[in-house]
Design a protein around this motif. Structure first.
Motif, PDB file in Angstrom:
ATOM      1  N   ILE A 177       0.836  -1.200   0.000  1.00  0.00           N
ATOM      2  CA  ILE A 177       0.000   0.000   0.000  1.00  0.00           C
ATOM      3  C   ILE A 177       0.871   1.249   0.000  1.00  0.00           C
ATOM      4  O   ILE A 177       0.592   2.225  -0.720  1.00  0.00           O
ATOM      5  CB  ILE A 177      -0.952  -0.001   1.211  1.00  0.00           C
ATOM      6  CG1 ILE A 177      -1.930  -1.182   1.115  1.00  0.00           C
ATOM      7  CG2 ILE A 177      -1.719   1.314   1.294  1.00  0.00           C
ATOM      8  CD1 ILE A 177      -2.795  -1.193  -0.139  1.00  0.00           C
ATOM      9  N   LEU A 178       1.937   1.248   0.780  1.00  0.00           N
ATOM     10  CA  LEU A 178       2.837   2.405   0.794  1.00  0.00           C
ATOM     11  C   LEU A 178       3.494   2.596  -0.569  1.00  0.00           C
ATOM     12  O   LEU A 178       3.686   3.741  -1.012  1.00  0.00           O
ATOM     13  CB  LEU A 178       3.898   2.243   1.880  1.00  0.00           C
ATOM     14  CG  LEU A 178       3.380   2.257   3.326  1.00  0.00           C
ATOM     15  CD1 LEU A 178       4.543   2.091   4.293  1.00  0.00           C
ATOM     16  CD2 LEU A 178       2.595   3.522   3.632  1.00  0.00           C
ATOM     17  N   ASP A 179       3.824   1.510  -1.251  1.00  0.00           N
ATOM     18  CA  ASP A 179       4.386   1.630  -2.601  1.00  0.00           C
ATOM     19  C   ASP A 179       3.373   2.269  -3.551  1.00  0.00           C
ATOM     20  O   ASP A 179       3.741   3.069  -4.419  1.00  0.00           O
ATOM     21  CB  ASP A 179       4.793   0.254  -3.137  1.00  0.00           C
ATOM     22  CG  ASP A 179       6.073  -0.260  -2.504  1.00  0.00           C
ATOM     23  OD1 ASP A 179       6.804   0.543  -1.889  1.00  0.00           O
ATOM     24  OD2 ASP A 179       6.341  -1.474  -2.617  1.00  0.00           O
ATOM     25  N   GLU A 180       2.105   1.921  -3.396  1.00  0.00           N
ATOM     26  CA  GLU A 180       1.063   2.509  -4.237  1.00  0.00           C
ATOM     27  C   GLU A 180       0.960   4.010  -3.984  1.00  0.00           C
ATOM     28  O   GLU A 180       0.813   4.818  -4.910  1.00  0.00           O
ATOM     29  CB  GLU A 180      -0.281   1.834  -3.963  1.00  0.00           C
ATOM     30  CG  GLU A 180      -1.413   2.285  -4.856  1.00  0.00           C
ATOM     31  CD  GLU A 180      -1.122   2.024  -6.328  1.00  0.00           C
ATOM     32  OE1 GLU A 180      -1.587   2.844  -7.151  1.00  0.00           O
ATOM     33  OE2 GLU A 180      -0.447   1.034  -6.658  1.00  0.00           O
ATOM     34  N   MET A 181       1.067   4.405  -2.734  1.00  0.00           N
ATOM     35  CA  MET A 181       1.010   5.828  -2.394  1.00  0.00           C
ATOM     36  C   MET A 181       2.254   6.563  -2.904  1.00  0.00           C
ATOM     37  O   MET A 181       2.166   7.718  -3.338  1.00  0.00           O
ATOM     38  CB  MET A 181       0.843   5.986  -0.882  1.00  0.00           C
ATOM     39  CG  MET A 181      -0.503   5.458  -0.388  1.00  0.00           C
ATOM     40  SD  MET A 181      -0.606   5.281   1.414  1.00  0.00           S
ATOM     41  CE  MET A 181      -0.567   7.001   1.920  1.00  0.00           C
ATOM     42  N   ARG A 182       3.390   5.900  -2.858  1.00  0.00           N
ATOM     43  CA  ARG A 182       4.604   6.503  -3.425  1.00  0.00           C
ATOM     44  C   ARG A 182       4.433   6.741  -4.920  1.00  0.00           C
ATOM     45  O   ARG A 182       4.860   7.776  -5.454  1.00  0.00           O
ATOM     46  CB  ARG A 182       5.811   5.598  -3.171  1.00  0.00           C
ATOM     47  CG  ARG A 182       6.301   5.565  -1.734  1.00  0.00           C
ATOM     48  CD  ARG A 182       7.588   4.777  -1.618  1.00  0.00           C
ATOM     49  NE  ARG A 182       8.059   4.723  -0.238  1.00  0.00           N
ATOM     50  CZ  ARG A 182       7.793   3.727   0.599  1.00  0.00           C
ATOM     51  NH1 ARG A 182       7.068   2.683   0.180  1.00  0.00           N
ATOM     52  NH2 ARG A 182       8.252   3.773   1.839  1.00  0.00           N
ATOM     53  N   ARG A 183       3.809   5.800  -5.597  1.00  0.00           N
ATOM     54  CA  ARG A 183       3.576   5.951  -7.039  1.00  0.00           C
ATOM     55  C   ARG A 183       2.695   7.166  -7.315  1.00  0.00           C
ATOM     56  O   ARG A 183       2.978   7.966  -8.222  1.00  0.00           O
ATOM     57  CB  ARG A 183       2.908   4.685  -7.606  1.00  0.00           C
ATOM     58  CG  ARG A 183       2.648   4.745  -9.112  1.00  0.00           C
ATOM     59  CD  ARG A 183       1.852   3.555  -9.588  1.00  0.00           C
ATOM     60  NE  ARG A 183       0.510   3.523  -9.044  1.00  0.00           N
ATOM     61  CZ  ARG A 183      -0.499   4.248  -9.500  1.00  0.00           C
ATOM     62  NH1 ARG A 183      -0.311   5.091 -10.518  1.00  0.00           N
ATOM     63  NH2 ARG A 183      -1.696   4.165  -8.962  1.00  0.00           N
ATOM     64  N   LEU A 184       1.648   7.325  -6.524  1.00  0.00           N
ATOM     65  CA  LEU A 184       0.768   8.480  -6.696  1.00  0.00           C
ATOM     66  C   LEU A 184       1.529   9.783  -6.459  1.00  0.00           C
ATOM     67  O   LEU A 184       1.334  10.766  -7.180  1.00  0.00           O
ATOM     68  CB  LEU A 184      -0.422   8.381  -5.741  1.00  0.00           C
ATOM     69  CG  LEU A 184      -1.430   7.264  -6.024  1.00  0.00           C
ATOM     70  CD1 LEU A 184      -2.460   7.189  -4.909  1.00  0.00           C
ATOM     71  CD2 LEU A 184      -2.120   7.479  -7.368  1.00  0.00           C
ATOM     72  N   ALA A 185       2.389   9.780  -5.454  1.00  0.00           N
ATOM     73  CA  ALA A 185       3.190  10.980  -5.170  1.00  0.00           C
ATOM     74  C   ALA A 185       4.102  11.313  -6.343  1.00  0.00           C
ATOM     75  O   ALA A 185       4.225  12.471  -6.743  1.00  0.00           O
ATOM     76  CB  ALA A 185       4.003  10.782  -3.890  1.00  0.00           C
ATOM     77  N   ARG A 186       4.743  10.289  -6.914  1.00  0.00           N
ATOM     78  CA  ARG A 186       5.630  10.518  -8.064  1.00  0.00           C
ATOM     79  C   ARG A 186       4.875  11.077  -9.251  1.00  0.00           C
ATOM     80  O   ARG A 186       5.424  11.849 -10.042  1.00  0.00           O
ATOM     81  CB  ARG A 186       6.329   9.210  -8.460  1.00  0.00           C
ATOM     82  CG  ARG A 186       7.413   8.757  -7.495  1.00  0.00           C
ATOM     83  CD  ARG A 186       8.269   7.672  -8.122  1.00  0.00           C
ATOM     84  NE  ARG A 186       7.507   6.499  -8.524  1.00  0.00           N
ATOM     85  CZ  ARG A 186       7.278   5.448  -7.749  1.00  0.00           C
ATOM     86  NH1 ARG A 186       7.763   5.414  -6.509  1.00  0.00           N
ATOM     87  NH2 ARG A 186       6.585   4.425  -8.192  1.00  0.00           N
ATOM     88  N   GLU A 187       3.607  10.688  -9.385  1.00  0.00           N
ATOM     89  CA  GLU A 187       2.795  11.145 -10.513  1.00  0.00           C
ATOM     90  C   GLU A 187       2.185  12.522 -10.269  1.00  0.00           C
ATOM     91  O   GLU A 187       1.443  13.033 -11.116  1.00  0.00           O
ATOM     92  CB  GLU A 187       1.705  10.117 -10.814  1.00  0.00           C
ATOM     93  CG  GLU A 187       2.264   8.797 -11.343  1.00  0.00           C
ATOM     94  CD  GLU A 187       1.191   7.762 -11.609  1.00  0.00           C
ATOM     95  OE1 GLU A 187      -0.007   8.049 -11.321  1.00  0.00           O
ATOM     96  OE2 GLU A 187       1.528   6.678 -12.097  1.00  0.00           O
ATOM     97  N   GLY A 188       2.479  13.123  -9.117  1.00  0.00           N
ATOM     98  CA  GLY A 188       2.040  14.493  -8.868  1.00  0.00           C
ATOM     99  C   GLY A 188       0.701  14.646  -8.187  1.00  0.00           C
ATOM    100  O   GLY A 188       0.149  15.751  -8.144  1.00  0.00           O
ATOM    101  N   MET A 189       0.163  13.562  -7.619  1.00  0.00           N
ATOM    102  CA  MET A 189      -1.109  13.661  -6.917  1.00  0.00           C
ATOM    103  C   MET A 189      -0.947  14.477  -5.642  1.00  0.00           C
ATOM    104  O   MET A 189      -0.015  14.259  -4.862  1.00  0.00           O
ATOM    105  CB  MET A 189      -1.627  12.257  -6.560  1.00  0.00           C
ATOM    106  CG  MET A 189      -2.890  12.248  -5.703  1.00  0.00           C
ATOM    107  SD  MET A 189      -4.334  12.994  -6.505  1.00  0.00           S
ATOM    108  CE  MET A 189      -4.737  11.705  -7.689  1.00  0.00           C
TER     109      MET A 189
END
Length: 270
Positions: free
Chosen positions: A205-217
């Protein structure tokens, strides 16, 4: 030195164009005041992690932002529009107008909760489709396509027709994330989304949130995952007893001189 000045100027410009503003928000339940005159601005694309001891008002603050728990005082300003609760009997129609618009606000400010809140009688894809049909007014065909894309995005493309009873806790949380993402929100609120998961499921789940952060969410995250907060956040907010005690970059918070924040970090980080 020149680069440092440029970064500071960019930060000033970014904060001047805040996507979300929390202004003088106070919230109480009965005689218990949970939030006391809280002020915070969040810029587009910023990741803000909120930390602090249990009972400090962190989760209530998230619920005030998208009016699950409307502030008793103060206001939320989102994309320049002010949201507030009117207390005078003469403003009953204004409150009804706001209430009618709340589903739209909540679709723009998505929220993922600690306990998933997926519907057990619906498949994964049906859970994600629900907001698209009810809030966005889309037909079932287009809603299913968007829902399938969102589930693929969070790594559940092979689980779209599974019921929640067949999914792990981490997979249910991914369904909840996909349900929020399918509405194409401008802000995502995460409320202790890993605290109900078994330890081996947390990293996914934390990896998924990191992905969203990288995408500018744009993200506001209430968490006890300190490593995540220090790695991903642009700013960390420390709350205690219903107030924001201190805020700053991860380095600033790690080296804070505030005694309450230092005591909290020491108890968590050792």
């Amino acid at each position: 030195m020149a680069r440092s000045l440029i970064l500071k100027e960019l930060m000033k410009q970014t904060m001047a164009e805040a996507l979300l503003q929390i202004k003088n928000v106070t919230k109480q339940f009965g005689d218990h005041v949970v939030l006391k005159d809280v002020n915070l601005e969040i810029a587009k694309g910023e990741v803000v992690c909120i930390i602090g001891p249990s009972g400090s008002g962190k989760s209530t603050l998230l619920r005030c932002i998208n009016f699950i728990a409307p502030p008793d005082q103060g206001e939320i300003v989102f994309e320049g529009k002010t949201w507030k609760k009117f207390h005078s009997a003469f403003n009953v129609f204004a409150n009804r107008k706001y209430e009618a618009q709340l589903p739209q606000l909540r679709s723009e400010i998505g929220m993922v909760f600690q306990h998933f809140n997926v519907f057990p009688h619906m498949t994964a894809v049906e859970n994600v489709m629900l907001g698209l049909t009810k809030v966005r007014g889309k037909d079932r065909g287009s809603s299913r396509k968007i829902a399938e894309q969102a589930l693929n995005q969070v790594g559940l493309g092979d689980k779209i027709d599974q019921y929640p009873e067949k999914l792990s806790g981490g997979q249910k949380q991914r369904v909840a994330i996909a349900r929020a993402l399918a509405l194409n929100p401008k802000v995502m609120l995460f409320d202790e989304v890993t605290s109900a998961l078994d330890p081996e499921l947390v990293s996914g789940i934390l990896d998924e949130m990191r992905r969203l952060a990288r995408e500018g969410m744009t993200m506001v995250v209430v968490t006890h995952e300190m490593n995540f907060a220090f790695q991903v956040a642009n700013r960390i907010v420390f709350m205690d007893q219903g107030k924001i005690v201190t805020t700053g970059t991860p380095d600033e918070i790690r080296n804070t001189t505030d005694p309450r924040a230092r005591a909290f970090l020491s108890s968590i980080l050792g």
